[in-house]
Design a protein around this motif. Sequence first.
Motif, PDB file in Angstrom:
ATOM      1  N   ALA A  61       0.795  -1.231   0.000  1.00  0.00           N
ATOM      2  CA  ALA A  61       0.000   0.000   0.000  1.00  0.00           C
ATOM      3  C   ALA A  61       0.831   1.286   0.000  1.00  0.00           C
ATOM      4  CB  ALA A  61      -0.944   0.002   1.204  1.00  0.00           C
ATOM      5  N   ASN A  62       1.951   1.306   0.739  1.00  0.00           N
ATOM      6  CA  ASN A  62       2.725   2.536   0.837  1.00  0.00           C
ATOM      7  C   ASN A  62       4.199   2.215   1.034  1.00  0.00           C
ATOM      8  OD1 ASN A  62       3.229   2.236   3.782  1.00  0.00           O
ATOM      9  ND2 ASN A  62       1.031   2.653   3.952  1.00  0.00           N
ATOM     10  N   ARG A  63       5.034   3.254   0.982  1.00  0.00           N
ATOM     11  CA  ARG A  63       6.484   3.043   1.003  1.00  0.00           C
ATOM     12  C   ARG A  63       6.973   2.502   2.338  1.00  0.00           C
ATOM     13  NH1 ARG A  63       8.466   5.155  -3.594  1.00  0.00           N
ATOM     14  NH2 ARG A  63       7.091   6.616  -4.677  1.00  0.00           N
ATOM     15  N   PHE A  64       6.343   2.935   3.420  1.00  0.00           N
ATOM     16  CA  PHE A  64       6.745   2.414   4.726  1.00  0.00           C
ATOM     17  C   PHE A  64       6.508   0.906   4.792  1.00  0.00           C
ATOM     18  CE2 PHE A  64       5.330   1.121   8.980  1.00  0.00           C
ATOM     19  CZ  PHE A  64       6.508   1.333   9.677  1.00  0.00           C
ATOM     20  N   LYS A  65       5.316   0.489   4.370  1.00  0.00           N
ATOM     21  CA  LYS A  65       5.005  -0.937   4.390  1.00  0.00           C
ATOM     22  C   LYS A  65       5.882  -1.713   3.417  1.00  0.00           C
ATOM     23  CE  LYS A  65       0.395  -1.436   6.286  1.00  0.00           C
ATOM     24  NZ  LYS A  65      -0.869  -2.155   6.160  1.00  0.00           N
ATOM     25  N   LEU A  66       6.200  -1.078   2.281  1.00  0.00           N
ATOM     26  CA  LEU A  66       7.037  -1.766   1.301  1.00  0.00           C
ATOM     27  C   LEU A  66       8.388  -2.117   1.900  1.00  0.00           C
ATOM     28  CD1 LEU A  66       7.406  -0.994  -2.447  1.00  0.00           C
ATOM     29  CD2 LEU A  66       9.459  -1.234  -1.069  1.00  0.00           C
ATOM     30  N   ASP A  67       9.040  -1.162   2.554  1.00  0.00           N
ATOM     31  CA  ASP A  67      10.352  -1.416   3.156  1.00  0.00           C
ATOM     32  C   ASP A  67      10.256  -2.467   4.254  1.00  0.00           C
ATOM     33  OD1 ASP A  67      11.523   0.434   1.495  1.00  0.00           O
ATOM     34  OD2 ASP A  67      11.348   2.090   2.922  1.00  0.00           O
ATOM     35  N   ARG A  98      -2.700   3.272  -6.032  1.00  0.00           N
ATOM     36  CA  ARG A  98      -3.298   4.421  -5.343  1.00  0.00           C
ATOM     37  C   ARG A  98      -2.299   5.148  -4.444  1.00  0.00           C
ATOM     38  NH1 ARG A  98      -7.586   1.848  -1.128  1.00  0.00           N
ATOM     39  NH2 ARG A  98      -8.280   0.718  -2.959  1.00  0.00           N
ATOM     40  N   ASP A  99      -1.078   4.570  -4.231  1.00  0.00           N
ATOM     41  CA  ASP A  99      -0.060   5.308  -3.486  1.00  0.00           C
ATOM     42  C   ASP A  99       0.824   6.133  -4.428  1.00  0.00           C
ATOM     43  OD1 ASP A  99       1.117   5.769  -0.822  1.00  0.00           O
ATOM     44  OD2 ASP A  99       2.925   4.998  -1.775  1.00  0.00           O
ATOM     45  N   GLY A 100       0.513   6.100  -5.693  1.00  0.00           N
ATOM     46  CA  GLY A 100       1.249   6.943  -6.618  1.00  0.00           C
ATOM     47  C   GLY A 100       2.194   6.167  -7.493  1.00  0.00           C
ATOM     48  N   GLY A 101       2.419   4.869  -7.237  1.00  0.00           N
ATOM     49  CA  GLY A 101       3.278   4.087  -8.083  1.00  0.00           C
ATOM     50  C   GLY A 101       2.514   3.538  -9.253  1.00  0.00           C
ATOM     51  N   LEU A 124      -9.372 -12.090  -0.209  1.00  0.00           N
ATOM     52  CA  LEU A 124      -8.241 -11.381   0.351  1.00  0.00           C
ATOM     53  C   LEU A 124      -8.445  -9.896   0.189  1.00  0.00           C
ATOM     54  CD1 LEU A 124      -5.420 -13.592  -1.164  1.00  0.00           C
ATOM     55  CD2 LEU A 124      -6.424 -13.767   1.092  1.00  0.00           C
ATOM     56  N   SER A 125      -7.723  -9.123   1.005  1.00  0.00           N
ATOM     57  CA  SER A 125      -7.801  -7.669   0.909  1.00  0.00           C
ATOM     58  C   SER A 125      -6.775  -7.212  -0.116  1.00  0.00           C
ATOM     59  CB  SER A 125      -7.495  -7.041   2.270  1.00  0.00           C
ATOM     60  OG  SER A 125      -7.468  -5.654   2.164  1.00  0.00           O
ATOM     61  N   THR A 126      -7.235  -6.710  -1.278  1.00  0.00           N
ATOM     62  CA  THR A 126      -6.326  -6.308  -2.335  1.00  0.00           C
ATOM     63  C   THR A 126      -6.539  -4.851  -2.665  1.00  0.00           C
ATOM     64  OG1 THR A 126      -7.932  -7.035  -3.968  1.00  0.00           O
ATOM     65  CG2 THR A 126      -6.251  -8.624  -3.328  1.00  0.00           C
ATOM     66  N   HIS A 127      -5.591  -4.291  -3.386  1.00  0.00           N
ATOM     67  CA  HIS A 127      -5.627  -2.862  -3.700  1.00  0.00           C
ATOM     68  C   HIS A 127      -6.123  -2.626  -5.114  1.00  0.00           C
ATOM     69  CE1 HIS A 127      -3.582  -2.077   0.020  1.00  0.00           C
ATOM     70  NE2 HIS A 127      -2.654  -2.950  -0.313  1.00  0.00           N
ATOM     71  N   SER A 162      -2.626  -0.268  10.766  1.00  0.00           N
ATOM     72  CA  SER A 162      -3.644  -0.864   9.916  1.00  0.00           C
ATOM     73  C   SER A 162      -4.366   0.174   9.066  1.00  0.00           C
ATOM     74  CB  SER A 162      -4.665  -1.616  10.768  1.00  0.00           C
ATOM     75  OG  SER A 162      -5.256  -0.745  11.700  1.00  0.00           O
ATOM     76  N   ILE A 163      -4.261   1.455   9.409  1.00  0.00           N
ATOM     77  CA  ILE A 163      -4.833   2.506   8.586  1.00  0.00           C
ATOM     78  C   ILE A 163      -3.720   3.067   7.708  1.00  0.00           C
ATOM     79  CG2 ILE A 163      -6.096   4.682   8.597  1.00  0.00           C
ATOM     80  CD1 ILE A 163      -7.607   2.373   9.831  1.00  0.00           C
ATOM     81  N   THR A 164      -3.748   2.749   6.441  1.00  0.00           N
ATOM     82  CA  THR A 164      -2.628   3.072   5.564  1.00  0.00           C
ATOM     83  C   THR A 164      -2.754   4.467   4.980  1.00  0.00           C
ATOM     84  OG1 THR A 164      -3.755   2.252   3.616  1.00  0.00           O
ATOM     85  CG2 THR A 164      -2.495   0.642   4.904  1.00  0.00           C
ATOM     86  N   ALA A 165      -1.635   4.944   4.445  1.00  0.00           N
ATOM     87  CA  ALA A 165      -1.636   6.233   3.765  1.00  0.00           C
ATOM     88  C   ALA A 165      -2.564   6.209   2.568  1.00  0.00           C
ATOM     89  CB  ALA A 165      -0.209   6.587   3.325  1.00  0.00           C
ATOM     90  N   ALA A 166      -2.691   5.038   1.938  1.00  0.00           N
ATOM     91  CA  ALA A 166      -3.570   4.914   0.780  1.00  0.00           C
ATOM     92  C   ALA A 166      -5.014   5.185   1.162  1.00  0.00           C
ATOM     93  CB  ALA A 166      -3.445   3.520   0.173  1.00  0.00           C
TER      94      ALA A 166
END
Length: 515
Positions: A61-67, A98-101, A124-127, A162-166
Amino acid sequence: MTAETPTKMASEAASGAALDVWQSCLEQLALELPEQQYQTWIKPLSARFADDCSKVTIFVANRFKLDWVRLQYGSRFAALMERLLGQPVQIELALSARDGGAAGGVAGGSGGSQGTVEASPSSLSTHSSTRSHTSPSTNSFPVARDAAPSPFPFAAASLAPSITAASAASATSAPPKNRLNPALTFDALIEGSANRVARAAAMHVASMPGTMYNPLFIYGGVGLGKTHLMHAIGNRLLVEEHRAKILYIHAEQFVTDVVKAYQRKAFDEFKEFYHSLDLLLIDDVQFFANKDRTQEEFFNAFEALLAKKSHIVMTSDTYPKGLTDIHERLVSRFDSGLTVAIEPPELEMRVAILLNKAQAEGIPLSEEVAFFVAKNVRSNVRELEGALRKVLAYARFNLKEISIPTAKDALRDLLSIQNRQISVEYIQKTVADYYKIKVADMYSKKRPANIARPRQIAMYLSKELTQKSLPEIGEIFGGRDHTTVLHAVRKVSAERQTSAELNQQLHVLEQTLKG
């Protein structure tokens, strides 16, 4: 037409295989990781497989979670997929759109390959693959009735992982954020004697907030459904009043908000937000211990909310007077409304929970298997559901029918631990140590209250935590008749429902015995 048909069939076959691999991978990680870790970091992921399955792109979902996912789980994903596919697999991580990528972009690698298949099962929960055009919002907390968004400046930053930037990016067009889980409703909660009083009180609060039972204080051990009840209250109230300003929050998050308000000199905004709620649901208030400034601010919020007839629902691992290092004025207010306990579920309730969970997932589960699992997992609902997931995953991975032998194989580690640790003799020693009497007193003929009472408690725990029959328990307690054991079990069980002090003692003993 004829040239396209084999290609289409091959594509569908590849998509199905990718779906199975991804689902199996998630199920294995669900077994390995704690529930909260899995729900926060793994379940929201989606994946895209190359046609030959040599490369898998996992969307985050976002860069923090990606790392974090790459650092903590990247190698495990690679190992699991290599085992499931029987070939080396290149794992790449990418931001969801939706995070800009870009939808096919890959963080730290080359672009996505052509001709890929998506593994995003509906369960599943998908984006979404479409970019959100709404502008980011800095306020992800609820909005008051007919009011502008709260000026509370650090609301969005203080949200749990659990509440993402997205999700925050679409907050301007989405309903107000109350952090309620819509799946946790009264209908989804199995009722039994262990939670009947707490459930009835919660339903009353949801239908008539701000009147009786304010505050409502629910206490009990971990995994028994306290949080479920709080979410159910919030969800039911939203049905009746969709613009009600509701917030579910863990006590640690309230502590974090107090710290940020102190650092930024923003206590006016802090109070404006919290004091304006219609319903505050706050989990695990025992975490306020030794935090004087937090307790002061919560006391102020408590008084303000009650004054405007807003409702407060709290949970804790112990009854109010059992809380330590909490100001007396707070404890007295916690105890001023209605205090109810949730007990570990009885056998019939555990069986019903298992059957209901299996039915919800569309998996046939016989009553025999449900009874076997329920008899061997007694502590709480969370561990019960975890045991069921292990059985289902074990049967799936090994292509076995869901039967009692399969359940025994799947739960052999759990059964081994229980058989090794919890015996009547172990219970006698633990209870004797707790009440500071001799182990020999457990099977002696002495009857003074300071010995008879612990002996009855040990008999009760022996019936609850072991597979021994009443005559077998009586024999270990000095050759006593089974009716003596039955009397002790019934007496302690009945008193546990009305005595908060006894309930707390039993809770401590049970946690000690289960390690």
